[in-house]
Design a protein around this motif. Structure first.
Motif, PDB file in Angstrom:
ATOM      1  N   THR A 113      11.689  24.829 -59.674  1.00 52.22           N
ATOM      2  CA  THR A 113      12.315  24.823 -60.958  1.00 52.22           C
ATOM      3  C   THR A 113      12.036  26.146 -61.787  1.00 52.22           C
ATOM      4  O   THR A 113      10.953  26.842 -61.142  1.00 52.22           O
ATOM      5  CB  THR A 113      12.265  23.804 -61.734  1.00 52.22           C
ATOM      6  OG1 THR A 113      10.762  23.752 -62.236  1.00 52.22           O
ATOM      7  CG2 THR A 113      12.402  22.353 -61.153  1.00 52.22           C
ATOM      8  N   VAL A 114      12.360  26.338 -62.818  1.00 49.97           N
ATOM      9  CA  VAL A 114      11.722  27.466 -63.510  1.00 49.97           C
ATOM     10  C   VAL A 114      10.923  27.019 -64.858  1.00 49.97           C
ATOM     11  O   VAL A 114      10.125  27.621 -65.405  1.00 49.97           O
ATOM     12  CB  VAL A 114      13.001  28.044 -64.571  1.00 49.97           C
ATOM     13  CG1 VAL A 114      13.990  28.641 -63.413  1.00 49.97           C
ATOM     14  CG2 VAL A 114      13.535  27.008 -65.520  1.00 49.97           C
ATOM     15  N   GLY A 164      17.899  27.382 -61.288  1.00 47.68           N
ATOM     16  CA  GLY A 164      18.085  27.136 -62.781  1.00 47.68           C
ATOM     17  C   GLY A 164      18.595  25.546 -62.930  1.00 47.68           C
ATOM     18  O   GLY A 164      18.514  24.790 -62.219  1.00 47.68           O
ATOM     19  N   ASP A 165      19.355  25.296 -63.996  1.00 47.36           N
ATOM     20  CA  ASP A 165      19.720  23.895 -64.473  1.00 47.36           C
ATOM     21  C   ASP A 165      20.708  23.640 -63.614  1.00 47.36           C
ATOM     22  O   ASP A 165      21.776  24.087 -63.364  1.00 47.36           O
ATOM     23  CB  ASP A 165      20.216  23.951 -65.541  1.00 47.36           C
ATOM     24  CG  ASP A 165      18.945  23.570 -66.870  1.00 47.36           C
ATOM     25  OD1 ASP A 165      17.864  23.068 -66.359  1.00 47.36           O
ATOM     26  OD2 ASP A 165      18.871  24.215 -67.851  1.00 47.36           O
ATOM     27  N   HIS A 200      21.983  32.182 -70.024  1.00 47.86           N
ATOM     28  CA  HIS A 200      21.168  30.809 -69.270  1.00 47.86           C
ATOM     29  C   HIS A 200      21.556  30.956 -67.960  1.00 47.86           C
ATOM     30  O   HIS A 200      22.681  31.195 -67.411  1.00 47.86           O
ATOM     31  CB  HIS A 200      21.917  29.492 -70.018  1.00 47.86           C
ATOM     32  CG  HIS A 200      20.921  28.313 -69.700  1.00 47.86           C
ATOM     33  ND1 HIS A 200      19.540  28.258 -70.314  1.00 47.86           N
ATOM     34  CD2 HIS A 200      21.262  27.313 -68.945  1.00 47.86           C
ATOM     35  CE1 HIS A 200      19.089  27.088 -69.828  1.00 47.86           C
ATOM     36  NE2 HIS A 200      20.006  26.550 -68.783  1.00 47.86           N
ATOM     37  N   GLN A 201      20.613  30.329 -67.285  1.00 50.06           N
ATOM     38  CA  GLN A 201      20.783  30.358 -65.599  1.00 50.06           C
ATOM     39  C   GLN A 201      21.170  28.720 -65.193  1.00 50.06           C
ATOM     40  O   GLN A 201      20.417  28.007 -65.468  1.00 50.06           O
ATOM     41  CB  GLN A 201      19.469  30.486 -65.012  1.00 50.06           C
ATOM     42  CG  GLN A 201      19.643  30.765 -63.528  1.00 50.06           C
ATOM     43  CD  GLN A 201      19.750  32.214 -63.168  1.00 50.06           C
ATOM     44  OE1 GLN A 201      18.978  33.080 -63.485  1.00 50.06           O
ATOM     45  NE2 GLN A 201      20.928  32.270 -62.338  1.00 50.06           N
ATOM     46  N   TRP A 202      22.311  28.668 -64.177  1.00 47.38           N
ATOM     47  CA  TRP A 202      22.478  27.521 -63.970  1.00 47.38           C
ATOM     48  C   TRP A 202      22.671  27.514 -62.255  1.00 47.38           C
ATOM     49  O   TRP A 202      22.680  28.490 -61.855  1.00 47.38           O
ATOM     50  CB  TRP A 202      24.140  27.040 -64.218  1.00 47.38           C
ATOM     51  CG  TRP A 202      24.251  26.833 -65.681  1.00 47.38           C
ATOM     52  CD1 TRP A 202      24.511  27.929 -66.535  1.00 47.38           C
ATOM     53  CD2 TRP A 202      24.199  25.742 -66.471  1.00 47.38           C
ATOM     54  NE1 TRP A 202      24.604  27.200 -67.973  1.00 47.38           N
ATOM     55  CE2 TRP A 202      24.429  26.057 -67.910  1.00 47.38           C
ATOM     56  CE3 TRP A 202      23.893  24.315 -66.013  1.00 47.38           C
ATOM     57  CZ2 TRP A 202      24.505  24.926 -68.921  1.00 47.38           C
ATOM     58  CZ3 TRP A 202      23.818  23.389 -67.066  1.00 47.38           C
ATOM     59  CH2 TRP A 202      24.053  23.672 -68.571  1.00 47.38           C
ATOM     60  N   HIS A 229      13.840  32.713 -55.108  1.00 45.91           N
ATOM     61  CA  HIS A 229      14.788  32.492 -56.156  1.00 45.91           C
ATOM     62  C   HIS A 229      16.253  32.457 -55.755  1.00 45.91           C
ATOM     63  O   HIS A 229      16.700  33.399 -55.172  1.00 45.91           O
ATOM     64  CB  HIS A 229      14.287  33.408 -57.423  1.00 45.91           C
ATOM     65  CG  HIS A 229      12.901  33.204 -57.999  1.00 45.91           C
ATOM     66  ND1 HIS A 229      12.704  33.684 -59.028  1.00 45.91           N
ATOM     67  CD2 HIS A 229      12.140  32.271 -57.432  1.00 45.91           C
ATOM     68  CE1 HIS A 229      11.578  33.160 -59.515  1.00 45.91           C
ATOM     69  NE2 HIS A 229      11.142  32.121 -58.616  1.00 45.91           N
ATOM     70  N   TRP A 234      25.058  32.765 -63.552  1.00 45.98           N
ATOM     71  CA  TRP A 234      24.534  33.441 -64.593  1.00 45.98           C
ATOM     72  C   TRP A 234      25.577  33.403 -66.083  1.00 45.98           C
ATOM     73  O   TRP A 234      26.468  33.733 -65.831  1.00 45.98           O
ATOM     74  CB  TRP A 234      24.219  34.804 -64.481  1.00 45.98           C
ATOM     75  CG  TRP A 234      23.648  35.645 -65.511  1.00 45.98           C
ATOM     76  CD1 TRP A 234      24.067  36.475 -66.112  1.00 45.98           C
ATOM     77  CD2 TRP A 234      22.387  35.237 -66.345  1.00 45.98           C
ATOM     78  NE1 TRP A 234      23.456  37.055 -67.063  1.00 45.98           N
ATOM     79  CE2 TRP A 234      22.388  36.205 -67.301  1.00 45.98           C
ATOM     80  CE3 TRP A 234      21.664  34.338 -66.406  1.00 45.98           C
ATOM     81  CZ2 TRP A 234      21.548  36.215 -68.222  1.00 45.98           C
ATOM     82  CZ3 TRP A 234      20.479  34.192 -67.425  1.00 45.98           C
ATOM     83  CH2 TRP A 234      20.378  35.174 -68.426  1.00 45.98           C
ATOM     84  N   LEU A 282      13.535  26.990 -73.084  1.00 46.50           N
ATOM     85  CA  LEU A 282      14.266  27.561 -71.853  1.00 46.50           C
ATOM     86  C   LEU A 282      15.396  27.904 -72.479  1.00 46.50           C
ATOM     87  O   LEU A 282      16.277  28.701 -71.982  1.00 46.50           O
ATOM     88  CB  LEU A 282      14.225  26.755 -70.720  1.00 46.50           C
ATOM     89  CG  LEU A 282      13.017  26.618 -70.119  1.00 46.50           C
ATOM     90  CD1 LEU A 282      13.135  25.432 -69.011  1.00 46.50           C
ATOM     91  CD2 LEU A 282      12.572  27.818 -69.486  1.00 46.50           C
ATOM     92  N   ARG A 288      16.414  34.899 -66.521  1.00 45.80           N
ATOM     93  CA  ARG A 288      17.270  35.343 -65.144  1.00 45.80           C
ATOM     94  C   ARG A 288      16.607  35.350 -63.776  1.00 45.80           C
ATOM     95  O   ARG A 288      15.358  36.019 -64.003  1.00 45.80           O
ATOM     96  CB  ARG A 288      18.422  36.523 -65.107  1.00 45.80           C
ATOM     97  CG  ARG A 288      19.486  36.541 -64.217  1.00 45.80           C
ATOM     98  CD  ARG A 288      20.637  37.536 -64.341  1.00 45.80           C
ATOM     99  NE  ARG A 288      21.427  37.421 -63.538  1.00 45.80           N
ATOM    100  CZ  ARG A 288      22.434  38.389 -63.520  1.00 45.80           C
ATOM    101  NH1 ARG A 288      22.580  39.141 -64.538  1.00 45.80           N
ATOM    102  NH2 ARG A 288      23.496  37.837 -62.726  1.00 45.80           N
ATOM    103  N   MET A 289      16.928  34.677 -62.760  1.00 45.60           N
ATOM    104  CA  MET A 289      16.204  34.740 -61.439  1.00 45.60           C
ATOM    105  C   MET A 289      16.721  36.021 -60.641  1.00 45.60           C
ATOM    106  O   MET A 289      17.991  35.907 -60.172  1.00 45.60           O
ATOM    107  CB  MET A 289      16.169  33.334 -60.846  1.00 45.60           C
ATOM    108  CG  MET A 289      16.024  32.151 -61.820  1.00 45.60           C
ATOM    109  SD  MET A 289      15.764  30.689 -61.026  1.00 45.60           S
ATOM    110  CE  MET A 289      14.202  30.656 -60.387  1.00 45.60           C
TER     111      MET A 289
END
Length: 338
Positions: A113-114, A164-165, A200-202, A229, A234, A282, A288-289
């Protein structure tokens, strides 16, 4: 999918969960035999008969070891039931997996996870970014990976994929299904946790599972402690996910702000709300990954178009019917009749 590895066996801990179930399905489609452990194995088998269910508890070392006999990979995607006593149980559960993998010579795969990272590592997270978590859960995640790195340095193989989520069919304890929308009900509004304009990162579960499966099958050429990662989905301004939901349901939705103020009141009664409360940071700023290492290893990052991913997720959540008009039809309706 290739069936070239049909002699391989994976033990998936947490196969009834979102990511565990997605990895199990992917490996089965590749020809793997998938075994899983559950305290109610007979019941679990009714819902997922394609898995070899074993009676047992991931919190009992002997049960994990017995289920792990003869396996090549252990997917550690398990959480305590209902996230209760998460902080006290997660590390002992991981220790059970480590002990079993060591005994049978199996690779360990951990969905990452982040949460490991604090704002000092933002806005771009790389595999070697400093890990200074702000939350209890993040600190435990750092410790989990530290324990896995120690055993990898002693010769065990470990694969970690941080994402991400999560969202996707079968994923229940996440921001999408318990925050943005209400599972089982038509989508008339979306409750968004972030600030307008904040990225946000999904991560779409079938894509995460595909990446994990490809890495597993390349395990012999990976480093013993292999961490990657994924870029996932995004959302640069907080509107991309909402717009995809609107296209999937075929109409505009009302966007409301997530009531962060309510979480202290709800947390004592629902453990998930306690988890959400810790993760607010968060959503406060973009992160961003960087998936450069993953792309270098696999040649690409598998990616499902967002409209397909969101539609499949909403079907899985019971928010729209699978027989409803296609994405294209709904997009046209939205464009000309909104």
């Amino acid at each position: 999918m290739s069936n070239a590895t049909n002699s391989k066996i994976a033990l998936v801990l947490g196969a009834t969960g979102g990511i565990g179930g997605a990895v199990a399905d992917n490996l089965i489609n590749r020809g793997w035999q998938v075994r899983a452990l559950n305290r109610k194995a007979a019941t679990a088998a009714e819902g997922q008969p394609h898995i070899d269910w074993r009676q047992g508890d991931a919190m009992v070392a002997g049960d994990v070891l017995a289920a792990a006999q003869g396996v090549d990979v252990i997917v550690h995607a398990v959480n305590p039931p209902g996230y209760r006593n998460w902080g006290e149980l997660v590390l002992p559960m991981l220790d059970n997996t480590i002990a079993a993998a060591h005994a049978v010579g199996a690779t360990i795969l951990l969905p990452g996870t982040v949460y490991n990272f604090g704002p000092d590592a933002f806005p771009v997270l790389r595999e070697d970014s400093p890990q200074n978590p702000r939350t209890r859960k993040g600190a435990i995640r750092v410790e989990m990976e530290a324990r896995l790195k120690i055993v990898a340095e002693k010769g065990m193989r470990v694969i970690i994929v941080r994402a991400g989520d999560f969202f996707g069919p079968g994923a229940n304890n996440n921001w999408f299904s318990q925050g943005l929308i209400t599972a089982g009900k038509p989508v008339k509004s979306v409750m968004y946790p972030g600030k307008t304009g904040t990225g946000h990162q999904w991560a779409y579960l079938p894509d995460v599972a595909e990446i994990m499966a490809r890495l597993i099958e390349r395990g012999d050429v990976l480093p013993d402690f292999a961490v990657y990662h994924m870029n996932g989905v995004w959302d640069a301004d907080g509107r991309r996910m909402i717009a995809a939901i609107e296209r999937a349901v075929g109409h505009k939705v009302k966007v409301r702000s997530f009531p962060w103020w309510s979480l202290p009141l709800l947390a004592p009664f629902v453990e998930f709300f306690s988890e959400l409360r810790e993760m607010r940071y968060l959503w406060a700023e973009p992160l961003r990954m960087d998936n450069a290492a993953l792309v270098q290893t696999l040649g690409e990052e598998p990616h499902t178009p967002i409209d397909i991913a969101v539609r499949n997720t909403l079907i899985g959540c019971g928010c729209i019917e699978e027989t409803e008009p296609s994405n294209v039809t709904k997009a046209i309706q939205l464009m000309f009749f909104a």
